[in-house]
Write a protein that holds these residues in place. Sequence first.
Motif: not given
Length: 257
Positions: A24-44
């Motif tokens: 997949a195309q993976a991305e991690i986006v940070a906001e404050a202490s939260a980290r969101t993992l996206f896989l192919d554009g979907r929140e995973a």
Amino acid sequence: MKRRGRERRGRPAPAPVAVRTEFAQAEIVAEASARTLFLDGREAGVVDLDDPRRLVFAYMRRIADLIDAFRPSGSAIDVFHVGGGACALPRYVEVTRPRSRQLVWEIDPGVVALAREHLGLRHFPRLRVKVGDAAELIRARPDRSADLVIGDAFDGPHVPAPLSTPAFAAQVRRVLRPAGVYALNVIDIPPLEEVKLHDALLRDAFTHVAWVAPPGVLRERAPGNVVLFGSDVPLPLDALHRAAAAAVPREQLLVRA
């Protein structure tokens, strides 16, 4: 997600991390202490590095309700996780039930590397991760070696085909102890054909089965997540019902006849 203002101590949020993994195309986006993992554009998955008890996804909270209810509070449990992603639920178990032994099966080595590097996974020594297909790896586990198996693996929006068979459900039952529970997350749309497929698989393998989801999903009026529980002993239905009814937005427990 809504922005929460400046980072703690005025530090800017880390820049997003994007990599192409094997799957997949993976991305991690940070906001404050939260980290969101996206896989192919979907929140995973979402983890809170400061508070592993905080579970952003409602379906994870419903699985956590089971974890909180099915054994004495704080007691250690043995857990197999089918699918790792951001490893939010393994982190939850680690902090709420210290000394628990956990094994995560994750098919994508790139996602494991991201979780270790950016999501704090390396800080949990009793949590082991094996890379590979859970349908194969589960065969090596001893009989009656787990209190809980959590299914949270996807191929796009679907539970992977190898994990959607009578043979896999039988393997889950084999590795569970007599009072163990299988918790399975399924994403579906009306008329919930995939949920009903997994319901049938669980009913063939286990004596007791229940669903929990938003009322609109259970009434086949909206898409969403349904968590299925299967066990050979009665499930903690009263506790699960209270937790679902108290959720915001409210969810509902369904015990199918």
